[in-house]
Design a protein around this motif. Structure first.
Motif, PDB file in Angstrom:
ATOM      1  N   PHE A   1       0.824  -1.214   0.000  1.00 19.21           N
ATOM      2  CA  PHE A   1       0.000   0.000   0.000  1.00 19.21           C
ATOM      3  C   PHE A   1       0.857   1.262   0.000  1.00 19.21           C
ATOM      4  CE2 PHE A   1      -2.510  -3.365   2.040  1.00 19.21           C
ATOM      5  CZ  PHE A   1      -3.590  -3.399   1.170  1.00 19.21           C
ATOM      6  N   ILE A   2       1.975   1.189   0.700  1.00 21.12           N
ATOM      7  CA  ILE A   2       2.876   2.336   0.699  1.00 21.12           C
ATOM      8  C   ILE A   2       3.458   2.547  -0.694  1.00 21.12           C
ATOM      9  CG2 ILE A   2       5.068   3.214   1.589  1.00 21.12           C
ATOM     10  CD1 ILE A   2       4.412   1.848   4.250  1.00 21.12           C
ATOM     11  N   THR A   3       3.752   1.445  -1.394  1.00 28.58           N
ATOM     12  CA  THR A   3       4.275   1.558  -2.759  1.00 28.58           C
ATOM     13  C   THR A   3       3.280   2.280  -3.651  1.00 28.58           C
ATOM     14  OG1 THR A   3       5.519  -0.499  -2.482  1.00 28.58           O
ATOM     15  CG2 THR A   3       5.117   0.262  -4.747  1.00 28.58           C
ATOM     16  N   PHE A   4       2.013   1.846  -3.572  1.00 31.41           N
ATOM     17  CA  PHE A   4       0.983   2.506  -4.389  1.00 31.41           C
ATOM     18  C   PHE A   4       0.812   3.972  -4.014  1.00 31.41           C
ATOM     19  CE2 PHE A   4      -0.612  -1.934  -4.995  1.00 31.41           C
ATOM     20  CZ  PHE A   4      -0.425  -1.982  -6.364  1.00 31.41           C
ATOM     21  N   SER A   5       0.838   4.265  -2.710  1.00 30.49           N
ATOM     22  CA  SER A   5       0.646   5.656  -2.264  1.00 30.49           C
ATOM     23  C   SER A   5       1.794   6.543  -2.741  1.00 30.49           C
ATOM     24  CB  SER A   5       0.527   5.703  -0.737  1.00 30.49           C
ATOM     25  OG  SER A   5       1.751   5.313  -0.126  1.00 30.49           O
ATOM     26  N   MET A   6       3.033   6.047  -2.671  1.00 31.93           N
ATOM     27  CA  MET A   6       4.169   6.841  -3.120  1.00 31.93           C
ATOM     28  C   MET A   6       4.184   7.003  -4.634  1.00 31.93           C
ATOM     29  SD  MET A   6       5.988   8.050  -0.664  1.00 31.93           S
ATOM     30  CE  MET A   6       4.366   8.415   0.040  1.00 31.93           C
ATOM     31  N   LEU A   7       3.708   5.961  -5.320  1.00 26.47           N
ATOM     32  CA  LEU A   7       3.610   6.068  -6.773  1.00 26.47           C
ATOM     33  C   LEU A   7       2.612   7.158  -7.165  1.00 26.47           C
ATOM     34  CD1 LEU A   7       4.433   4.968  -9.538  1.00 26.47           C
ATOM     35  CD2 LEU A   7       2.564   3.305  -9.332  1.00 26.47           C
ATOM     36  N   ALA A   8       1.493   7.191  -6.485  1.00 28.80           N
ATOM     37  CA  ALA A   8       0.493   8.232  -6.741  1.00 28.80           C
ATOM     38  C   ALA A   8       1.033   9.610  -6.353  1.00 28.80           C
ATOM     39  CB  ALA A   8      -0.792   7.924  -5.975  1.00 28.80           C
ATOM     40  N   PHE A   9       1.723   9.666  -5.212  1.00 28.45           N
ATOM     41  CA  PHE A   9       2.290  10.933  -4.734  1.00 28.45           C
ATOM     42  C   PHE A   9       3.273  11.506  -5.765  1.00 28.45           C
ATOM     43  CE2 PHE A   9       5.311  13.503  -2.410  1.00 28.45           C
ATOM     44  CZ  PHE A   9       4.519  14.242  -1.533  1.00 28.45           C
TER      45      PHE A   9
END
Length: 808
Positions: free
Chosen positions: A738-746
Motif C-alpha cells: 500500500f505504501i508503494t501505491f501511495s508513493m507512486l500516486a504521490f
C-alpha cells in the motif's frame, strides 16, 4: 488723401500757420509708371533727371504709396537712396521689411508675414490640414504663399498642390489652375492674389461649375467690389478670409457725397469717376446709352446720394483708413520736428532744424556718439571725413507715436511695420443678389499666441447651407483609440489609422502616438482612456475557491475521523501491527496537509505569503518522513525473523522518531534559510495577464521553493524505492504494498504538477498547487488507511492475529 489733408489744415493744434499740399499721381499698377512718377516727384520735372531738383520753395516731406507691392518695391529702391520717407497704404510684401534694401520704407498695412501666419493659424483652427494654394506670380503672391506654406507645414498641415497665376498671360492660365482645383481632394483653397488677376480664374471656375470648395481669401480681394458681383455669388458664398482692419471715419461719407467735378475742375480722376457712376460722358462724341441707344451727356446735376452701389459704401473702401493714418504719420512727424529744442536735438552737436528750410540730409548725433565708442582714432578720421547722413524727417517718422482720432495707437516697429490687425470676413448672400462681407472674427498679432485669433463660428455661413465646418483632409481623422501611420511616399497628412497596441490608449483624435496606461490601469474597450485593472486572486467567495475550500475541510474531517477510528480501535491487531504511534502521527500530519491548502486561498497578505509554502513544505516533510519510517520498520520487522540476522534491537519507536526528526529537521532548516535570506512577499503581477492585476505571493527565491519541493520529491522517491523492494515480503497483510501505491500516486501528482505550474497563471496557478496538495494527500490517505478502515469497520472477523499472521 484729400480728406486727411483738409482735416489737418483745419486743425489749429497741428502746425498752425502752415498749410499742407499734395500731388496725386496714378502709377496704373505698372512699375515703369511708378518709377516715372517717383522721379517726377523728386525732380519736379517730367524729364527723368536724377539728383536734380526743379522745385521752388516746395520741399517734399514724404510720399504716400504705392498700392501694389511690386510698384512700391520699385519706388522704395529709388527713395531709399535719398532717405525720403515713403509710407504705403496697401503694399504688404514681406520683402519690404528688409531695412538694408529699403531703409526709408514704412507702411500702415500689416506685412504679409503676419497675414500668412494668421491664415495658417486659421486653417489649423478649422482643422483644414489638406489645402490647395493658388497665388499670383509676383512678389505679393509668391512671398505670401511661401510663408503660408512654411507655417502650415510647421503646424502639421500639408499642401495638396500649389499653382501660380501667370499675370502676364491674358487668360492667367485659368483652365490649368481650375482643372487642378476641380480634381483635387482638397476642399480648402487659399487664393493669394489681387482681384484683377483673380477674375479670369473665377470666370473659369464658374464655367467648369466647381462647387463644394471653401475659398480662403487674402486681404487684397477679401472685400473686393469687383469679385462680389452677382455672377460669382453661387461659387463664392461661404468664402472666408482676412481683410484690412476697418474703422468708420466720421464725416468721410459726407466728404464723398460732395465730390463734384466743379469743385475740382483740374482733377481728371473725378471726371472719370463721375462717368462710371452715372453712365454718362462729359464729351459730346460717342456718348450713347447702351439701353436706349440715345446720346447721354453728363450735366453735373446728378446726385451721388441717389446711387445704390457698393462703390459708394464708405465703410468698404479698401485702404482708405490706411491712407488716412499714413498722411497723419508724416504730418505729426513734422510736428515733432518743430518741437525740437536747441542743443537737445538728435542731430550733429545737438542741433535741430527749421521746418521751413530743413535740409534733405543731416547727420544724427546718436550715430556719431555710438561710432566714436566703437572705432579707433584712425578709423574715426575716416568716419568723420565720410559721415553717414540721414534725411531729417526720416528720424522723426521712425519714432512717431500717436493716437489717431479714433483711439488707435499708430507707430512703426524697427522694420517699418505697424502692429498687424485683421478682420476675418465671411461672404454671405445679400438682399440684392450680390455678396456682402460679414465680420466673423479678428486677428491681432500683438496679442498672446493663444488669444490672437478670435472666430465666431456660429456667425459663419458656409456654402450650400452646410451647417457645420466643412472638412478638408487627405485622410479621415483617426478617432480616439487609434494612431496615425503615414502612407509611404505621401505627405504626413495622408495616413492610415491603426488601433493602439495592447496596453496603450489615445484620448484625442489624430494621435501620432499612443500612450501607455499606468501600471495599475488598463485601456477600456475603445482604448480612449485607462480604467483600473481588475484585481485577481483566488477568493473564498468565487466558485473555484468554494469548491477547493470544501474539499480541504471535508478531507481534513475524513482524516480526523480515521484518526478517531484508529484511536478507538488502537488495541486491535491491525492497528497494533502497523505501529500505532506512527499511524497517529501520519494521520495528524495528513490533516495538517489538507488544512495548509487553505492558506493558499484568499487575499495574499504578507503574513500568509510568509507561512503558506513553509507550512506546506514542513507538513508534507513530516508526512513523507512518517511513511519512510513505517516502510523501514516493515522491512526490519520481516527480516528480523530470519536466522542469523540481528535486527530485533532496531525494532522500536526510537528508530522511527529518529528518521522522522532528521528528515523533518532538514526541511525546516531549508525553510528557515529561505525566510531569513529571501522571504516570500505579497506582490502585484501586471504582466502575466493583460488587463488584470494579479495579487500573488512572490516566492522571493524560486531556487529555495524548488529546493523545498525537490527535497519532498527525494523523500518520496526513497520511500517508494524502499516500499517497492519490500512488496514481496510474505504475509497476508503486507503494508509495504500500500505504501508503494501511495508513493507512486504521490510522485505522479507532483511530477505532473511541475509542467502544469509553469503553464498556468494567476489564481489558476495557485489552484493548481492546491489541487496537487489535495490529490497527493488523498492518495496517501486512500492507499494506506482506507483498506485498514474497511477491515476494522466492515470485516471485523479479519481483524485478528490469526488472519493477520496468515493462519487459519
Amino acid at each position: 488723401m484729400v480728406f486727411a489733408v483738409e482735416e489737418i489744415n483745419r486743425d489749429p493744434d497741428i502746425l498752425p500757420n502752415i498749410t499742407f499740399g499734395f500731388r496725386i499721381y496714378d502709377s496704373c499698377l505698372t512699375r515703369q509708371r511708378a518709377v516715372e512718377g517717383t522721379f517726377w516727384a523728386l525732380t519736379g520735372s517730367w524729364r527723368l533727371v536724377p539728383n536734380y531738383r526743379c522745385h521752388r520753395n516746395r520741399d517734399i516731406a514724404g510720399m504716400v504709396g504705392d498700392g501694389g507691392s511690386s510698384c512700391s518695391i520699385a519706388i522704395a529702391r529709388v527713395l531709399g537712396l535719398y532717405r525720403l520717407p515713403q509710407i504705403s497704404y496697401f503694399s504688404s510684401s514681406p520683402l519690404l521689411s528688409d531695412r538694408n534694401q529699403f531703409p526709408s520704407f514704412f507702411r500702415t498695412i500689416p506685412s504679409d508675414d503676419f497675414q500668412s501666419r494668421g491664415l495658417a493659424q486659421m486653417l489649423i483652427h478649422f482643422g483644414w490640414t489638406w489645402v490647395g494654394l493658388v497665388a499670383e506670380d509676383n512678389d505679393y503672391g509668391q512671398q505670401g504663399i511661401q510663408i503660408l506654406h512654411e507655417e502650415l507645414i510647421k503646424a502639421g498641415g500639408c499642401v495638396a498642390f500649389s499653382e501660380r497665376i501667370i499675370i502676364s498671360r491674358a487668360d492667367k492660365n485659368a483652365f490649368h489652375i481650375v482643372s487642378k482645383i476641380k480634381h483635387s481632394s482638397a476642399i480648402a483653397i487659399v487664393l493669394f492674389a489681387s482681384d484683377p488677376g483673380l477674375a479670369p480664374v473665377l470666370d473659369e471656375i464658374v464655367r467648369q461649375k466647381v462647387i463644394g470648395k471653401i475659398w480662403i481669401a487674402s486681404e487684397s480681394w477679401s472685400t473686393s467690389l469687383l469679385i462680389s458681383a452677382e455672377k460669382y455669388s453661387e461659387i463664392l458664398t461661404g468664402t472666408i478670409g482676412f481683410a484690412i482692419h476697418k474703422r468708420e471715419m466720421p464725416r468721410f461719407k459726407e466728404h464723398l457725397s460732395i465730390a463734384h467735378p466743379s469743385r475740382l475742375p483740374n482733377d481728371a480722376l473725378i471726371r472719370v469717376f463721375w462717368e462710371n457712376m452715372f453712365g454718362c460722358t462729359w464729351s459730346k462724341e460717342n456718348s450713347i446709352d447702351s439701353l436706349k441707344n440715345e446720346t447721354y451727356q453728363c450735366t453735373g446735376t446728378e446726385k451721388l446720394d441717389d446711387l445704390k452701389t457698393s462703390y459708394y459704401d464708405a465703410d468698404n473702401l479698401g485702404g482708405a483708413y490706411n491712407v488716412y493714418n499714413a498722411v497723419y504719420a508724416i504730418v505729426l512727424a513734422l510736428q515733432n520736428l518743430t518741437s525740437c529744442k536747441h542743443r537737445q536735438g538728435p542731430f550733429h552737436q545737438g542741433s535741430c532744424t527749421d521746418i521751413m528750410k530743413f535740409q534733405p540730409w543731416q547727420r544724427l548725433k546718436s550715430l556719431l556718439v555710438e561710432a566714436k565708442n566703437k572705432v579707433t582714432s584712425q578709423q574715426l578720421l575716416v568716419f568723420e571725413a565720410y559721415p553717414d547722413q540721414f534725411h531729417t524727417l526720416l528720424h522723426y517718422v521712425k519714432n512717431v507715436r500717436f493716437h489717431n482720432k479714433f483711439g488707435d495707437k499708430i507707430f512703426f516697429d524697427k522694420n517699418g511695420n505697424i502692429p498687424a490687425q485683421y478682420d476675418i470676413v465671411n461672404w454671405q448672400p445679400g438682399s440684392t443678389g450680390t455678396l456682402k462681407y460679414v465680420k466673423v472674427g479678428s486677428y491681432d498679432s500683438s496679442a498672446a499666441q493663444e488669444k490672437n485669433l478670435f472666430i465666431n463660428v456660429t456667425a459663419i455661413r458656409w456654402a450650400a447651407g452646410v451647417p457645420q465646418v466643412p472638412v478638408s483632409l487627405c485622410s479621415p481623422r483617426c478617432p480616439t483609440g487609434f494612431r496615425k501611420v503615414a502612407k509611404e511616399g505621401e505627405p504626413i497628412c495622408c495616413f492610415h489609422c491603426v488601433p493602439c497596441p495592447q496596453g496603450e490608449i489615445s484620448n484625442h483624435t489624430d494621435s501620432v502616438e499612443c500612450s501607455k496606461c499606468p501600471w495599475d490601469s488598463w485601456p477600456n474597450t475603445y482604448k480612449d482612456h485607462c480604467t483600473p485593472k481588475e484585481i485577481e486572486f483566488l477568493s473564498y467567495s468565487e466558485p473555484l475557491g468554494v469548491v477547493l475550500t470544501t474539499i480541504c475541510i471535508f478531507s481534513s474531517i475524513i482524516t480526523f475521523v480515521i484518526l478517531g477510528i484508529f484511536i478507538h480501535y488502537r488495541n486491535t491487531p491491525i492497528v497494533k501491527a502497523n505501529n500505532r504511534s506512527l499511524s497517529f502521527l501520519l494521520l495528524l500530519s495528513l490533516s495538517l496537509c489538507f488544512l495548509c491548502a487553505l492558506a493558499f486561498i484568499g487575499y495574499p497578505t504578507p503574513e500568509k505569503c510568509l507561512l503558506r509554502q513553509v507550512a506546506f513544505g514542513i507538513a508534507f516533510a513530516l508526512c513523507v518522513s512518517c511513511i519512510l519510517a513505517k516502510t523501514i520498520l516493515v522491512i526490519i520487522a520481516f527480516n528480523a525473523t530470519k536466522p542469523n540476522v540481528d535486527l530485533a534491537r532496531w525494532i522500536g519507536p526510537q528508530l522511527s522518531y529518529t528518521v522522522i526528526g532528521a528528515c523533518t529537521t532538514i526541511q525546516a532548516l531549508l525553510c528557515a534559510s529561505w525566510l531569513i535570506l529571501l522571504p516570500p512577499f505579497s506582490d502585484y503581477n501586471v504582466i502575466a495577464q493583460p488587463g488584470i492585476m494579479i495579487v500573488e505571493c512572490n516566492e522571493g527565491s524560486p531556487i529555495a521553493f524548488w529546493c523545498m519541493l525537490g527535497y519532498l520529491g527525494l523523500l518520496a522517491s526513497i520511500s517508494f524505492v524502499v516500499a517497492f523492494l519490500a512488496r514481496q515480503l510474505p504475509d497476508s497483510f503486507n503494508e509495504a504494498q500500500f505504501i508503494t501505491f501511495s508513493m507512486l500516486a504521490f510522485l505522479s501528482v507532483w511530477l505532473s504538477f511541475v509542467p502544469a505550474y509553469f503553464s498556468t497563471k494567476g489564481k489558476y496557478m495557485v489552484a493548481m498547487e492546491i489541487f496537487a496538495i489535495l490529490s497527493s494527500s488523498v492518495a496517501l490517505v486512500s492507499c494506506i488507511f482506507f483498506p485498514k478502515c474497511y477491515i476494522i469497520l466492515l470485516r471485523p472477523e479479519c481483524n485478528s492475529k490469526q488472519r493477520l499472521m496468515g493462519r487459519k
